[in-house]
Design an enzyme around this catalytic site. Structure first.
Site, short mmCIF file in Angstrom:
data_model
loop_
_atom_site.label_atom_id
_atom_site.label_comp_id
_atom_site.label_asym_id
_atom_site.label_seq_id
_atom_site.Cartn_x
_atom_site.Cartn_y
_atom_site.Cartn_z
N GLU A 23 0.85 -1.19 0.00
CA GLU A 23 0.00 0.00 0.00
C GLU A 23 0.88 1.24 0.00
O GLU A 23 1.99 1.21 0.56
CB GLU A 23 -0.89 0.06 1.25
CG GLU A 23 -1.80 -1.13 1.45
CD GLU A 23 -2.46 -1.11 2.82
OE1 GLU A 23 -3.34 -1.96 3.04
OE2 GLU A 23 -2.09 -0.27 3.67
N LYS A 25 2.15 4.86 1.37
CA LYS A 25 2.18 5.48 2.69
C LYS A 25 1.82 6.95 2.56
O LYS A 25 2.50 7.70 1.87
CB LYS A 25 3.57 5.33 3.32
CG LYS A 25 3.59 5.72 4.78
CD LYS A 25 4.90 5.37 5.43
CE LYS A 25 4.82 5.57 6.93
NZ LYS A 25 4.18 6.83 7.33
N ARG A 30 -2.88 9.17 11.45
CA ARG A 30 -3.56 7.89 11.68
C ARG A 30 -4.79 8.12 12.54
O ARG A 30 -4.74 8.79 13.57
CB ARG A 30 -2.58 6.96 12.39
CG ARG A 30 -3.08 5.53 12.58
CD ARG A 30 -2.96 4.72 11.32
NE ARG A 30 -3.30 3.33 11.56
CZ ARG A 30 -2.42 2.41 11.95
NH1 ARG A 30 -1.15 2.75 12.16
NH2 ARG A 30 -2.80 1.15 12.12
N ARG A 45 -3.72 8.79 17.60
CA ARG A 45 -2.82 7.94 18.41
C ARG A 45 -2.53 8.55 19.77
O ARG A 45 -2.05 7.86 20.67
CB ARG A 45 -1.50 7.70 17.67
CG ARG A 45 -1.63 6.62 16.58
CD ARG A 45 -0.26 6.19 16.10
NE ARG A 45 0.51 5.64 17.20
CZ ARG A 45 1.83 5.65 17.26
NH1 ARG A 45 2.53 6.23 16.29
NH2 ARG A 45 2.47 5.11 18.28
N GLU A 75 -6.04 6.66 7.38
CA GLU A 75 -5.20 7.85 7.45
C GLU A 75 -6.01 9.06 7.01
O GLU A 75 -6.60 9.07 5.92
CB GLU A 75 -3.98 7.67 6.55
CG GLU A 75 -2.90 8.72 6.72
CD GLU A 75 -1.87 8.35 7.77
OE1 GLU A 75 -0.92 9.12 7.95
OE2 GLU A 75 -2.01 7.29 8.42
N PHE A 110 -7.91 1.62 5.21
CA PHE A 110 -7.19 0.43 4.81
C PHE A 110 -7.54 -0.79 5.65
O PHE A 110 -7.06 -1.89 5.37
CB PHE A 110 -5.67 0.64 4.82
CG PHE A 110 -5.10 1.21 6.10
CD1 PHE A 110 -5.02 0.46 7.25
CD2 PHE A 110 -4.65 2.52 6.13
CE1 PHE A 110 -4.48 0.98 8.41
CE2 PHE A 110 -4.10 3.06 7.30
CZ PHE A 110 -4.02 2.28 8.45
N ARG A 184 3.69 -2.99 17.56
CA ARG A 184 4.51 -2.68 16.38
C ARG A 184 5.02 -4.02 15.86
O ARG A 184 5.93 -4.61 16.44
CB ARG A 184 5.65 -1.72 16.73
CG ARG A 184 6.37 -1.19 15.51
CD ARG A 184 7.38 -0.12 15.84
NE ARG A 184 6.77 1.09 16.35
CZ ARG A 184 6.22 2.04 15.62
NH1 ARG A 184 6.17 1.89 14.30
NH2 ARG A 184 5.69 3.12 16.18
N LYS A 190 7.16 -0.84 7.05
CA LYS A 190 7.11 0.41 6.28
C LYS A 190 8.50 0.72 5.73
O LYS A 190 9.52 0.56 6.41
CB LYS A 190 6.59 1.57 7.13
CG LYS A 190 7.36 1.87 8.40
CD LYS A 190 6.70 3.01 9.18
CE LYS A 190 7.44 3.27 10.49
NZ LYS A 190 6.81 4.35 11.28
#
Length: 295
Positions: A23, A25, A30, A45, A75, A110, A184, A190
């Protein structure tokens, strides 16, 4: 709110094994969007509910999903990137209304985590994307993040294409991975432009003039990295200082005496991105501010 699943930053030399999804970025913020009956929340976040700042997104979500119980991941962006998005960070209701018309946001989806009371996080990524495509009408400020299958033979070509299209990089996700909330994970990777570095902002120095602060104090790998004092507009500096004041905390690293004597404010570590010409012995050469990272 559900804590978002986070991607691990890796180098472009990465080799993929198995089936992955790629995808682009985005340069945004976010957001976990959640609806429970008539209430729609947009969680950042930082655990801030930004729904009142983006009424156009709230109404679009209300109209374009045939359910009143869901949790989405995506996003939030505006034209011009994250620096322009910062201009939407206002409190006045009148200004919010004007900006939602002059600078409308887009919620780029997403993932879907819950739908009609069903927890979808244990389903595979491809299953969740299939559910997302059926559940949402993508219009009126709601968009789908484009995705395609990827492997070691083609992901680097797509990465370069996304950079040429103006994206920050790519996110690679294992096709059959579950959603690991708050983690994570190495199931999501990424890859970014090589001239940017992830750092932590831990404070700011005093200004010798009329601007809000002189430079931001940086750390990386638990140690003082240096300062960044360029790349801000005057408005950027006002917004950044406001963010620093909201996150004020004691320093968790030792500063050089000359930097400590300039200290204006210290904060908890805030993930950010700077652009550098190169890293020399672990220190950034000619650092330029890019943005805070909330992803």
């Amino acid at each position: 709110m559900i804590e978002p699943m986070l991607a691990t930053l890796v180098k472009e030399k990465l080799q993929l094994e198995g089936k992955w999804v790629i995808e682009p970025k985005y340069d945004g913020e976010r957001i976990i969007a959640q609806r429970n009956k008539d209430k729609i929340d947009l969680w950042t976040r930082r655990h801030v509910n930004a729904a009142y700042k983006f009424p156009e997104i709230v109404e679009a979500l209300r109209r374009n999903i045939n359910s009143d119980n869901w949790i989405l991941d995506g996003e939030l962006t505006v034209e011009g990137g994250f620096r322009q998005l910062l201009k939407r960070n206002v409190e006045d209701k009148f200004k919010i209304g004007i900006l939602s018309w002059k600078m409308p946001a887009t919620y780029n989806l997403f993932d879907i985590l819950h739908l009609d009371g069903e927890d979808l996080t244990n389903k595979t990524l491809l299953e969740r994307k299939g559910i997302l495509l059926k559940a949402v009408y993508f219009k009126e400020g709601i968009d789908i993040v484009p995705f395609q299958e990827a492997g070691d033979s083609n992901w680097k070509n797509r990465f370069k294409e996304y950079l040429d299209e103006g994206f920050e990089g790519v996110v690679l996700k294992k096709a059959h991975s579950t959603y690991e909330a708050g983690k994570r994970s190495d199931k999501w990777l990424k890859v970014k432009k090589q001239d940017t570095v992830d750092v932590y902002v831990v404070g700011a120095t005093r200004s010798t003039g009329s601007i809000p602060f002189g430079a931001l104090i940086l750390k990386k790998d638990g140690k003082f990295l240096g300062k960044v004092g360029t790349g801000f507009s005057d408005r950027d500096r006002e917004i950044i200082l406001h963010i620093l004041k909201k996150n004020q905390a004691p320093l968790d690293i030792e500063l050089p005496p000359e930097v400590e004597s300039e200290l204006l404010i210290s904060t908890r570590p805030l993930l950010a991105e700077i652009r550098v010409q190169e890293m020399i012995n672990g220190s950034p050469r000619a650092p330029v501010w890019v943005r805070f990272r909330w992803d």
